[in-house]
Write a protein that holds these residues in place. Sequence first.
Motif, PDB file in Angstrom:
ATOM      1  N   GLY A 134     -30.390  58.321   4.827  1.00  0.00           N
ATOM      2  CA  GLY A 134     -30.861  58.061   3.697  1.00  0.00           C
ATOM      3  C   GLY A 134     -30.360  56.926   3.067  1.00  0.00           C
ATOM      4  O   GLY A 134     -31.069  56.041   2.271  1.00  0.00           O
ATOM      5  N   ALA A 135     -29.182  56.689   3.340  1.00  0.00           N
ATOM      6  CA  ALA A 135     -28.449  55.257   2.801  1.00  0.00           C
ATOM      7  C   ALA A 135     -28.903  54.122   3.279  1.00  0.00           C
ATOM      8  O   ALA A 135     -29.072  53.002   2.743  1.00  0.00           O
ATOM      9  N   VAL A 136     -29.001  54.000   4.652  1.00  0.00           N
ATOM     10  CA  VAL A 136     -29.850  52.976   5.445  1.00  0.00           C
ATOM     11  C   VAL A 136     -31.283  52.927   4.727  1.00  0.00           C
ATOM     12  O   VAL A 136     -31.601  51.684   4.827  1.00  0.00           O
ATOM     13  N   ALA A 137     -31.947  53.864   4.527  1.00  0.00           N
ATOM     14  CA  ALA A 137     -33.209  53.638   3.890  1.00  0.00           C
ATOM     15  C   ALA A 137     -33.159  53.101   2.767  1.00  0.00           C
ATOM     16  O   ALA A 137     -34.254  52.327   2.328  1.00  0.00           O
ATOM     17  N   ALA A 138     -32.392  53.315   2.036  1.00  0.00           N
ATOM     18  CA  ALA A 138     -31.970  53.007   0.515  1.00  0.00           C
ATOM     19  C   ALA A 138     -32.034  51.436   0.422  1.00  0.00           C
ATOM     20  O   ALA A 138     -32.592  50.415  -0.164  1.00  0.00           O
ATOM     21  N   MET A 139     -31.088  50.790   1.600  1.00  0.00           N
ATOM     22  CA  MET A 139     -30.877  49.349   1.625  1.00  0.00           C
ATOM     23  C   MET A 139     -32.167  48.694   2.235  1.00  0.00           C
ATOM     24  O   MET A 139     -32.637  47.649   1.581  1.00  0.00           O
ATOM     25  N   PHE A 140     -32.852  49.405   2.994  1.00  0.00           N
ATOM     26  CA  PHE A 140     -34.183  48.741   3.741  1.00  0.00           C
ATOM     27  C   PHE A 140     -35.289  49.194   2.902  1.00  0.00           C
ATOM     28  O   PHE A 140     -36.295  48.194   2.772  1.00  0.00           O
ATOM     29  N   MET A 141     -35.021  49.911   1.609  1.00  0.00           N
ATOM     30  CA  MET A 141     -36.118  50.021   0.590  1.00  0.00           C
ATOM     31  C   MET A 141     -36.462  48.457  -0.062  1.00  0.00           C
ATOM     32  O   MET A 141     -37.577  48.152  -0.485  1.00  0.00           O
ATOM     33  N   GLY A 142     -35.368  47.755   0.089  1.00  0.00           N
ATOM     34  CA  GLY A 142     -35.783  46.148  -0.608  1.00  0.00           C
ATOM     35  C   GLY A 142     -36.850  45.410   0.263  1.00  0.00           C
ATOM     36  O   GLY A 142     -37.478  44.720  -0.217  1.00  0.00           O
ATOM     37  N   LEU A 143     -36.346  45.808   1.752  1.00  0.00           N
ATOM     38  CA  LEU A 143     -37.449  45.105   2.523  1.00  0.00           C
ATOM     39  C   LEU A 143     -38.929  45.644   2.279  1.00  0.00           C
ATOM     40  O   LEU A 143     -40.019  44.850   2.573  1.00  0.00           O
ATOM     41  N   THR A 144     -38.922  46.836   1.942  1.00  0.00           N
ATOM     42  CA  THR A 144     -40.396  47.294   1.833  1.00  0.00           C
ATOM     43  C   THR A 144     -40.942  46.991   0.681  1.00  0.00           C
ATOM     44  O   THR A 144     -42.157  46.495   0.504  1.00  0.00           O
ATOM     45  N   ILE A 145     -40.143  46.996  -0.201  1.00  0.00           N
ATOM     46  CA  ILE A 145     -40.490  46.289  -1.701  1.00  0.00           C
ATOM     47  C   ILE A 145     -40.962  44.924  -1.492  1.00  0.00           C
ATOM     48  O   ILE A 145     -41.960  44.467  -2.510  1.00  0.00           O
ATOM     49  N   ALA A 146     -40.317  44.201  -0.594  1.00  0.00           N
ATOM     50  CA  ALA A 146     -40.779  42.673  -0.566  1.00  0.00           C
ATOM     51  C   ALA A 146     -42.229  42.747  -0.080  1.00  0.00           C
ATOM     52  O   ALA A 146     -42.673  41.771  -0.473  1.00  0.00           O
ATOM     53  N   ASN A 147     -42.512  43.650   0.767  1.00  0.00           N
ATOM     54  CA  ASN A 147     -43.965  43.700   1.245  1.00  0.00           C
ATOM     55  C   ASN A 147     -45.032  43.928   0.214  1.00  0.00           C
ATOM     56  O   ASN A 147     -46.109  43.693   0.142  1.00  0.00           O
ATOM     57  N   VAL A 148     -44.356  44.809  -0.871  1.00  0.00           N
ATOM     58  CA  VAL A 148     -45.390  45.336  -1.976  1.00  0.00           C
ATOM     59  C   VAL A 148     -45.611  44.110  -2.805  1.00  0.00           C
ATOM     60  O   VAL A 148     -46.632  43.821  -3.514  1.00  0.00           O
ATOM     61  N   VAL A 149     -44.651  43.508  -3.395  1.00  0.00           N
ATOM     62  CA  VAL A 149     -44.268  42.411  -4.249  1.00  0.00           C
ATOM     63  C   VAL A 149     -44.350  41.018  -3.892  1.00  0.00           C
ATOM     64  O   VAL A 149     -45.164  40.185  -4.191  1.00  0.00           O
ATOM     65  N   GLY A 150     -43.401  40.519  -3.157  1.00  0.00           N
ATOM     66  CA  GLY A 150     -43.033  39.240  -2.431  1.00  0.00           C
ATOM     67  C   GLY A 150     -43.880  38.895  -1.672  1.00  0.00           C
ATOM     68  O   GLY A 150     -44.321  37.569  -1.836  1.00  0.00           O
ATOM     69  N   VAL A 151     -44.321  39.465  -0.683  1.00  0.00           N
ATOM     70  CA  VAL A 151     -45.133  38.812   0.294  1.00  0.00           C
ATOM     71  C   VAL A 151     -46.733  38.599  -0.321  1.00  0.00           C
ATOM     72  O   VAL A 151     -47.192  37.378  -0.186  1.00  0.00           O
ATOM     73  N   PRO A 152     -47.121  39.550  -1.080  1.00  0.00           N
ATOM     74  CA  PRO A 152     -48.595  39.157  -1.535  1.00  0.00           C
ATOM     75  C   PRO A 152     -48.483  37.974  -2.555  1.00  0.00           C
ATOM     76  O   PRO A 152     -49.308  37.089  -2.881  1.00  0.00           O
ATOM     77  N   LEU A 153     -47.342  37.991  -3.337  1.00  0.00           N
ATOM     78  CA  LEU A 153     -47.028  36.777  -4.397  1.00  0.00           C
ATOM     79  C   LEU A 153     -46.723  35.608  -3.391  1.00  0.00           C
ATOM     80  O   LEU A 153     -47.355  34.608  -3.840  1.00  0.00           O
ATOM     81  N   ALA A 154     -46.051  35.457  -2.372  1.00  0.00           N
ATOM     82  CA  ALA A 154     -46.082  34.208  -1.554  1.00  0.00           C
ATOM     83  C   ALA A 154     -47.438  33.879  -1.041  1.00  0.00           C
ATOM     84  O   ALA A 154     -47.692  32.764  -1.047  1.00  0.00           O
ATOM     85  N   THR A 155     -48.211  34.810  -0.695  1.00  0.00           N
ATOM     86  CA  THR A 155     -49.333  34.767  -0.257  1.00  0.00           C
ATOM     87  C   THR A 155     -50.471  34.031  -1.035  1.00  0.00           C
ATOM     88  O   THR A 155     -51.127  32.828  -1.035  1.00  0.00           O
ATOM     89  N   TRP A 156     -50.429  34.322  -2.263  1.00  0.00           N
ATOM     90  CA  TRP A 156     -50.998  34.038  -3.517  1.00  0.00           C
ATOM     91  C   TRP A 156     -50.607  32.519  -3.868  1.00  0.00           C
ATOM     92  O   TRP A 156     -51.304  31.403  -4.041  1.00  0.00           O
ATOM     93  N   ALA A 157     -49.287  32.259  -3.956  1.00  0.00           N
ATOM     94  CA  ALA A 157     -48.694  31.216  -4.087  1.00  0.00           C
ATOM     95  C   ALA A 157     -49.039  30.115  -3.160  1.00  0.00           C
ATOM     96  O   ALA A 157     -49.384  28.880  -3.440  1.00  0.00           O
TER      97      ALA A 157
END
Length: 391
Positions: A129-152
């Motif tokens: 669960g702790a490893v998953a918590a760290m990797f949560m940032g990686l998955t949130i990047a796909n929710v927010v960061g990647v679409p925003l970078a695609t739009w930009a």
Amino acid sequence: MRLNPGLIALSVGAFGIGVTEFAPMGLLPVIATDLSVSIPTAGLLISAYALGVMIGAPLMTLTTGRVPRRMLLILLAGIFTLGNLLAAVSTGYGMLLAARLLTSLNHGAFFGVGSIVAASLVPPEHKAGAVAAMFMGLTIANVVGVPLATWAGEHLGWRMAFWGIAGLGVATMTALRLTLPALPAPEGGNALAELRVLRRGQVLGALALTVIGSSAMFTVFTYIAPILRETTHASLGFVTAMLVTYGVGLTVGNWLGGRFADRSVDRTLIVTLGSLTAILIAFALLMPFMAPMPIVIFLWGVASFALVPPLQVRVMTAAADAPNLASSVNIGAFNLGNAIGAALGGGVIAFGLGYPAVALAGAATSALGLGAVLIAVRRTPVSDKQQLCGT
């Protein structure tokens, strides 16, 4: 399990690295057009990054074994920042390729060392669960960061997207310094002893499974933007929405993978790989139709990232006496799978087999991984099975 400041800091770093790893997949058509290269050639930017991670993971881990953990993670985030700054000022394909290689050197060591640090911050029964918590940032990047970078990239140019990612690097360094506790380097580290661990059959088998599982994901995901634009005939807005949908699926899958891997690593892998195979076959059949895409892409995201926590824990368990190197090399194995998947998908496209065949190639790779897990489970001694099952 409650999040603590250290896990949050690691998740912030994972978010930044996740954006720089996955953003070019949404930017492939823009980069290819601007630099006058083909889509498969642009796809080599993903493969080059992945190969850089594979080389950088053991190199950075072995050469920085005596560096305090917080300082090491901040230095790795600095490499990430510098690489993205070079990408932002790139004037041609060759320079962008070199920038991607530089950026990739931090990736494996950051996630590898970060996984060990994350697991050390919680009780043993919650390490997945702790490893998953760290990797949560990686998955949130796909929710927010990647679409925003695609739009930009579409509206402001792909270089502006990399400027934004470099800003994330600065934020990552700040978050690590302010919130991660001071952590000394491990005592008694021996590079040769750690390297010998990589000769164990169980460790090599776990690493090979990581390569296969990652290949199944990236065979298709590398080309998600052109797939939706050319086969589903989707608009840019729909593509962006599907990237968000996929990212939400990754986030849910990461949480589920961590939760169930704390109960049984093997069972989690069997169910996830079986589901991923079926979903990619459905994706190939339904690809021309827009209506079912949100459901299929969400489920695909869930199955893809539910693999990550159990695969990481499997390697950490198999190499318990040398976890830093093994964990970092496993991140390299993820990215070797990334490179193989991107090359496999590009080869299918280059041979004119069509985008549905790309999804079928991913399904075949996932089925191969499922078979490997089933064989490994039958050959694993009972005591080792109990350890992987958390009993």
